[in-house]
Design a protein around this motif. Sequence first.
Motif, PDB file in Angstrom:
ATOM      1  N   LYS A  49      -0.392 -11.886   1.750  1.00 57.22           N
ATOM      2  CA  LYS A  49      -1.708 -12.216   1.190  1.00 57.22           C
ATOM      3  C   LYS A  49      -2.826 -11.586   2.003  1.00 57.22           C
ATOM      4  O   LYS A  49      -3.810 -11.069   1.444  1.00 57.22           O
ATOM      5  N   GLN A  50      -2.693 -11.600   3.319  1.00 56.48           N
ATOM      6  CA  GLN A  50      -3.731 -11.007   4.162  1.00 56.48           C
ATOM      7  C   GLN A  50      -3.825  -9.505   3.944  1.00 56.48           C
ATOM      8  O   GLN A  50      -4.920  -8.931   3.930  1.00 56.48           O
ATOM      9  N   GLU A  99      -5.605  -8.989   0.562  1.00 55.06           N
ATOM     10  CA  GLU A  99      -7.035  -9.293   0.648  1.00 55.06           C
ATOM     11  C   GLU A  99      -7.788  -8.220   1.417  1.00 55.06           C
ATOM     12  O   GLU A  99      -8.937  -7.913   1.106  1.00 55.06           O
ATOM     13  N   THR A 100      -7.140  -7.627   2.424  1.00 56.56           N
ATOM     14  CA  THR A 100      -7.810  -6.593   3.219  1.00 56.56           C
ATOM     15  C   THR A 100      -7.905  -5.274   2.472  1.00 56.56           C
ATOM     16  O   THR A 100      -8.939  -4.601   2.487  1.00 56.56           O
ATOM     17  N   LYS A 145     -10.049  -5.766  -1.206  1.00 53.89           N
ATOM     18  CA  LYS A 145     -11.381  -6.346  -1.288  1.00 53.89           C
ATOM     19  C   LYS A 145     -12.392  -5.250  -1.611  1.00 53.89           C
ATOM     20  O   LYS A 145     -12.306  -4.130  -1.101  1.00 53.89           O
TER      21      LYS A 145
END
Length: 242
Positions: free
Chosen positions: A126-127, A130-131, A134
């Motif tokens: 997930k990280q 998201e990075t 985005k």
Amino acid sequence: MGSKQPTTPPLLSPEPTPGRGSFGARVRAYFFTGLLVAGPLAITAYITWWLIALIDGWMRPLIPTAYNPETYLRFSVPGVGLLAAFVGLTLLGFLTANLVGRSFVAFGERLLDRTPFVRSLYKGVKQIFETVFKQDGTSFRRVGLIEWPGPGLWSICLVSEHTRGRLAAAMPGDGYLNVFVPCTPNPTTGYFVVMHESLIKDLDVSTDEAFKMIMSMGIIQPEDRLPQLAALPPQAAEPSLP
């Protein structure tokens, strides 16, 4: 004594072009010209078709029978799964944007947070998403050159993020960046390196141009922008003074 006319050495003679040379040379020239035209089109079509078929195979079993066009037709319709995936992801994003959707997502994440192994895997993936995805992010949009793997040997790198947190606290000083050094011809593999910003030379190329150069093993290089500036008229190339 008459002066001799300069002759072109055989090794430096130009490539035969259609209409010149022997019949075999013309056939060879025509063949490679056709290969240059058909090769990229065939590979692009093959990869596109493979991707559509892959997504269709994943999504087709999830489509209700009543809404599947293949229920009423006698042939397979390519792209139905891709369209269903697009609609489903868009609808999921719409539902998640409101309060009820966020509550369901938070409840599901709390359940995953209590599951061993899955918890670490989900948080890491997930990280990364998201990075990378985005809208206001700068990950992998900065291309640079570093001396890698040794002095005098330069490699292309992609700057991911500024070094933060405990990793930055362990470094001697400030100004460190997390960079990714991709391998050729497969840029999805490579090395993660933490380097000081002063050791990275910025390149005036886009990420797409860098990937093309890496995948082609240096055959495809970014075009120089200076000749384009030189081709402009003097009044257009020089800024006007007030």
